[in-house]
Write an enzyme that holds these catalytic residues in place. Structure first.
Site, PDB file in Angstrom:
ATOM      1  N   CYS A   1       0.794  -1.234   0.000  1.00  0.00           N
ATOM      2  CA  CYS A   1       0.000   0.000   0.000  1.00  0.00           C
ATOM      3  C   CYS A   1       0.825   1.282   0.000  1.00  0.00           C
ATOM      4  O   CYS A   1       0.557   2.169  -0.810  1.00  0.00           O
ATOM      5  CB  CYS A   1      -0.981   0.048   1.168  1.00  0.00           C
ATOM      6  SG  CYS A   1      -1.297  -1.490   1.983  1.00  0.00           S
TER       7      CYS A   1
ATOM      8  N   ARG B   1       6.477 -11.271   5.513  1.00  0.00           N
ATOM      9  CA  ARG B   1       5.880 -11.128   6.843  1.00  0.00           C
ATOM     10  C   ARG B   1       6.487 -12.163   7.764  1.00  0.00           C
ATOM     11  O   ARG B   1       6.564 -13.348   7.426  1.00  0.00           O
ATOM     12  CB  ARG B   1       4.356 -11.305   6.769  1.00  0.00           C
ATOM     13  CG  ARG B   1       3.723 -10.248   5.898  1.00  0.00           C
ATOM     14  CD  ARG B   1       2.216 -10.376   5.849  1.00  0.00           C
ATOM     15  NE  ARG B   1       1.687  -9.344   4.962  1.00  0.00           N
ATOM     16  CZ  ARG B   1       0.409  -9.188   4.665  1.00  0.00           C
ATOM     17  NH1 ARG B   1      -0.479  -9.999   5.206  1.00  0.00           N
ATOM     18  NH2 ARG B   1       0.020  -8.224   3.872  1.00  0.00           N
TER      19      ARG B   1
ATOM     20  N   GLN C   1       1.259 -10.968  -3.403  1.00  0.00           N
ATOM     21  CA  GLN C   1      -0.176 -10.664  -3.411  1.00  0.00           C
ATOM     22  C   GLN C   1      -0.593 -10.187  -4.787  1.00  0.00           C
ATOM     23  O   GLN C   1       0.158  -9.467  -5.444  1.00  0.00           O
ATOM     24  CB  GLN C   1      -0.470  -9.539  -2.418  1.00  0.00           C
ATOM     25  CG  GLN C   1      -0.226  -9.898  -0.975  1.00  0.00           C
ATOM     26  CD  GLN C   1      -0.556  -8.715  -0.081  1.00  0.00           C
ATOM     27  OE1 GLN C   1      -0.013  -7.636  -0.258  1.00  0.00           O
ATOM     28  NE2 GLN C   1      -1.435  -8.932   0.883  1.00  0.00           N
TER      29      GLN C   1
ATOM     30  N   ASP D   1      -2.312  -7.736  -5.739  1.00  0.00           N
ATOM     31  CA  ASP D   1      -2.786  -6.560  -5.026  1.00  0.00           C
ATOM     32  C   ASP D   1      -3.268  -5.488  -5.991  1.00  0.00           C
ATOM     33  O   ASP D   1      -2.856  -5.460  -7.143  1.00  0.00           O
ATOM     34  CB  ASP D   1      -1.595  -6.001  -4.225  1.00  0.00           C
ATOM     35  CG  ASP D   1      -2.041  -5.361  -2.942  1.00  0.00           C
ATOM     36  OD1 ASP D   1      -3.264  -5.219  -2.735  1.00  0.00           O
ATOM     37  OD2 ASP D   1      -1.169  -5.005  -2.137  1.00  0.00           O
TER      38      ASP D   1
ATOM     39  N   HIS E   1      -4.815  -1.143  -5.578  1.00  0.00           N
ATOM     40  CA  HIS E   1      -5.440  -0.079  -4.797  1.00  0.00           C
ATOM     41  C   HIS E   1      -6.226   0.800  -5.733  1.00  0.00           C
ATOM     42  O   HIS E   1      -5.758   1.144  -6.813  1.00  0.00           O
ATOM     43  CB  HIS E   1      -4.374   0.720  -4.044  1.00  0.00           C
ATOM     44  CG  HIS E   1      -3.704  -0.119  -3.016  1.00  0.00           C
ATOM     45  ND1 HIS E   1      -2.553  -0.816  -3.264  1.00  0.00           N
ATOM     46  CD2 HIS E   1      -4.062  -0.431  -1.740  1.00  0.00           C
ATOM     47  CE1 HIS E   1      -2.220  -1.508  -2.200  1.00  0.00           C
ATOM     48  NE2 HIS E   1      -3.109  -1.307  -1.255  1.00  0.00           N
TER      49      HIS E   1
ATOM     50  N   LYS F   1     -14.939  -4.408   5.222  1.00  0.00           N
ATOM     51  CA  LYS F   1     -14.391  -5.236   4.138  1.00  0.00           C
ATOM     52  C   LYS F   1     -15.364  -6.309   3.698  1.00  0.00           C
ATOM     53  O   LYS F   1     -16.288  -6.654   4.422  1.00  0.00           O
ATOM     54  CB  LYS F   1     -13.077  -5.887   4.592  1.00  0.00           C
ATOM     55  CG  LYS F   1     -13.242  -6.840   5.771  1.00  0.00           C
ATOM     56  CD  LYS F   1     -11.947  -7.611   6.034  1.00  0.00           C
ATOM     57  CE  LYS F   1     -12.121  -8.536   7.228  1.00  0.00           C
ATOM     58  NZ  LYS F   1     -10.965  -9.407   7.452  1.00  0.00           N
TER      59      LYS F   1
ATOM     60  N   HIS G   1      -8.502  -1.266  -0.977  1.00  0.00           N
ATOM     61  CA  HIS G   1      -7.381  -2.192  -1.044  1.00  0.00           C
ATOM     62  C   HIS G   1      -7.993  -3.544  -1.360  1.00  0.00           C
ATOM     63  O   HIS G   1      -8.930  -3.956  -0.712  1.00  0.00           O
ATOM     64  CB  HIS G   1      -6.706  -2.185   0.324  1.00  0.00           C
ATOM     65  CG  HIS G   1      -5.685  -3.249   0.510  1.00  0.00           C
ATOM     66  ND1 HIS G   1      -4.357  -2.973   0.551  1.00  0.00           N
ATOM     67  CD2 HIS G   1      -5.804  -4.574   0.672  1.00  0.00           C
ATOM     68  CE1 HIS G   1      -3.681  -4.105   0.730  1.00  0.00           C
ATOM     69  NE2 HIS G   1      -4.538  -5.085   0.807  1.00  0.00           N
TER      70      HIS G   1
END
Length: 640
Positions: free
Chosen positions: A333, A362, A380, A382, A384, A464, A510
């Site tokens: 992000c 992580r 990911q 991912d 945004h 979410k 996200h």
RNA sequence: GCCAGCGUAGCUCAGACGGCAGAGCGGCUGAUUCGUAAUCAGCGGGUCGGAGGUUCGAUUCCUCUCGCUGGCUCCA
């Protein structure tokens, strides 16, 4: 004269004196021992429940869906009874039903061994054979405490003191008594088909600072057949285990030399990932996304600003370079945000949809790592989305549409969708939360998707939507997540200039659709049981020459098909055709082309499809377009 | 991280009182040239996860450590 209670069952109405157990109705219902419980509205009442007020009851038998959970709960009591009998001095914790069976927690110094489990299971069978009635008791709190104190069950005393009112409900079978709300089956005789499955550690009341108990897991059914079916299902799941298939099919590799939770994608896994990623990129371009690439580390200060150092626990320790601290990224992000802030943004250019297959690291606790499903370094899928308020609902709709389009392509047709709403602790304004929750819900409604609301289960920074997919054998996996974020937009002071010339705060969404490449691949392996559809199969066709003299012809076909973009190889080992076929079947290669004298002369091949057997001789020119079509359609099965 | 268990050849797994380390598959070599799920023979292959300790001697016992498994807890 006692008050009479009216009980309506089906078309009949019965009268019972107030306080009499519902079991009085048994003779009149003519269900015999099939009757397990009663259902009153949503409430389940066991047969020893006393008639309290007029009710309409529905008999529950083993064929009703509610029955299994009650069986499991009663089986957990039976487990506890057996354990306390066999191991004096052991303290019982709690023992509920789970989604697939039951467990019970025990406090004991020594560990339960597999032999102990066998002994416990045997004892459970004996108690079941005794067919002890299971009785519901209402006790004064002090009396209940005294009973459990006498028995040395301190954990139970603690529970009663915490949870019990003036009167507490207990259940009794033989010498065993438990603090429990019920309901339960009428007697232990119903709990015949039981299997204890495993034993593991569990914290008392789920608190990792508290004492650790031993949890015994088991399952039970109303018939031997159902129990066998379930055990077969477990066996089936083991066969599909992506860790095992990943090794057998050489899809991915982990090694002590790398470190826990770090994965190497081997060539056969890597080609599948490449294909998935290409598909993913194409579909994102169709939906108006742009792509971003960002580095794997950034200054620690960035993560301070984003709040990750403060709130995110799974960060690797920072590393220092030339007196400046850097941080391995746990999320993408902040990078997308920096890109957003690279210049002033106008309302005209929103929405911005920025996607990245972003690799993050992580530091997950060692004990939670699991194959590809929980790793420390992963990518990911991912993106945004920065948008205006009036665009939010359409953007969410678009994300959900894209998610389902992607998942369908892999054969996932069943979803469980959850909308998680504002938790007690949250950032951002109440008005924004309400707008956002409404947008999420409207998006789900207008996509005519069924969903359930997880009240208060949103993340502190925004509500979410999570989508769980159901795989080929019915298991659920969490992949897709769509999250609103009020935290980062605030912390980084994201703005755009509106039509009115003033600065406005964009909404930030996200989202990850497949979740991560690693987890999704793990789920895919299990979903397909390693039998990847033609478009994903690492080797789509293997050509099996019958004898050496057919190898040149095999290579001719090979180069022809390769030129057409197919992934093909030749088995030139000097083995008999039976062995080559066996090998190809084990490798789960979808198509086998057998070539011998006949095919060489006829300029053809004999096709065999994995799992389907011999398809007979055919011309390459007729086969090729059909195969290309199957690949292009991402067909999940091969039908010629 | 916690509880419990596991780690022996590339893979699946035997093994022992503390005393020269075993099989099958795979690999390699040779013979076989074969028609829809295993041809035959031979040969390699091991720091018994790693480090330390006890011992005349440790793959075996002890400690630590790395990794894995089942759970718990966690999961911005």
């Amino acid at each position: 004269m006692k008050e009479l209670i009216k009980v309506k069952i089906g078309e009949s109405v019965f009268s019972l004196a107030k306080g009499t157990p519902l079991s009085e109705l048994i003779p009149q219902l003519k269900l015999g021992d099939k009757l397990l419980l009663f259902k009153s509205g949503q409430e389940l009442l066991d047969l020893s429940f006393p008639a309290d007020h007029d009710r309409e009851l529905k008999p529950v038998t083993a064929s009703d869906p509610e029955a299994l959970e009650i069986l499991w709960h009663s089986a957990s009591h039976l487990l506890a009874q057996a354990v306390l009998e066999l191991f004096p001095g052991v303290q019982a914790g709690v023992g509920p039903a789970t989604e697939t069976g039951f467990y019970y927690d025990f406090l004991r110094d020594q560990a339960f061994t597999p032999e102990d489990l066998v002994a416990i299971e045997t004892r459970m069978g004996e108690i079941a054979a005794e067919d002890l009635p299971i009785r519901r008791l209402i006790l004064k709190k002090e009396e209940a405490i005294r009973i459990f104190e006498e028995r040395g069950q301190k954990l139970k005393v603690e529970l009663i003191q915490e949870k019990g009112g003036a009167e507490v409900t207990c259940y009794e079978q033989g010498d065993f008594i438990d603090f429990c709300l019920g309901p339960h089956l009428p007697s232990t005789g119903y709990i015949k088909y039981v299997k204890l499955l495993s034993v593991s550690g569990a914290y008392w009341k789920g608190d990792e600072r508290g004492p650790q108990l031993q949890r015994i897991y088991g399952t039970a059914f109303f018939s031997q057949k159902e129990l066998n079916d379930y055990l077969n299902f477990l066996e089936e799941a083991r066969k599909r285990d992506h860790r095992r298939l990943g090794q057998e099919l050489e899809l991915f590799h982990t090694s002590e030399d790398l470190g826990a939770g770090l994965v190497i994608w081997q060539p056969k896994g890597a080609i599948i990932r490449y294909l998935i990623e290409n598909f993913w990129k194409e579909e994102h371009l169709k939906d108006g996304y742009d792509f971003i690439y960002s580095p794997h580390i950034a200054k620690l200060d960035l993560w301070k600003k984003s709040g990750h150092t403060e709130f995110y626990e799974a960060m690797y320790p920072p590393l220092e370079l030339e007196g400046c601290q850097y941080q391995l990224k746990p999320m993408n992000c902040p990078f997308h945000i920096i890109a957003y802030k690279s210049r002033q943004r106008s309302y005209r250019e929103l929405p911005l949809r920025w996607a990245e297959l972003g690799t993050v690291y992580r530091y997950e606790r060692s004990g939670v790592l699991h194959g590809l499903l929980r790793v420390r370094g992963f990518t990911q899928d991912d993106a945004h989305i920065f948008c205006r308020e009036d665009q939010l609902e359409d953007e969410i709709k678009g994300v959900i549409r894209l998610a389902i389009r992607l998942l369908r392509a892999f054969g996932f047709e069943n979803y469980q969708i959850y909308l998680a709403t504002r938790p007690d602790k949250y950032v951002g304004s109440l008005a924004d939360w309400e707008k956002a929750e409404k947008a999420l819900e409207e998006a789900l409604k207008s996509s005519s998707l069924t969903y359930q609301i997880d009240q208060g289960e949103g993340v502190f920074y925004g509500p979410k939507i999570d989508i769980k997919i159901r795989d080929a054998i019915g298991r659920l996996w969490q992949c897709t997540t769509v999250q609103l974020d009020f935290n980062l937009s605030e912390r980084f002071d994201l703005t755009y200039v509106g039509e009115d010339g003033n600065f406005h705060r964009p909404f930030m969404v996200h989202r990850a659709l497949l979740g991560s490449m690693e987890r999704f691949f793990g789920v895919l392996i299990e979903h397909y049981m390693g039998n990847f559809p033609l478009w994903l199969a690492p080797v789509q066709m293997i050509i099996l020459p019958i004898a050496d003299r057919h190898e040149a012809y095999a290579r001719e076909i090979l180069s022809g098909l390769r030129a057409e973009g197919l992934r093909v190889k030749v088995d030139d080992s000097r083995e008999k055709i039976g062995k080559k076929i066996r090998q190809a079947e084990i490798e789960k290669i979808p198509l086998m082309a057998i070539v011998g004298d006949k095919e060489m002369h006829g300029n053809s091949l004999s096709l065999r499809i994995h799992g389907q057997g011999d398809q007979g001789e055919m011309k390459i020119d007729t086969l090729l377009p059909r195969l290309k079509q199957l690949i292009q359609d991402k067909s999940l099965e091969i039908k010629l």
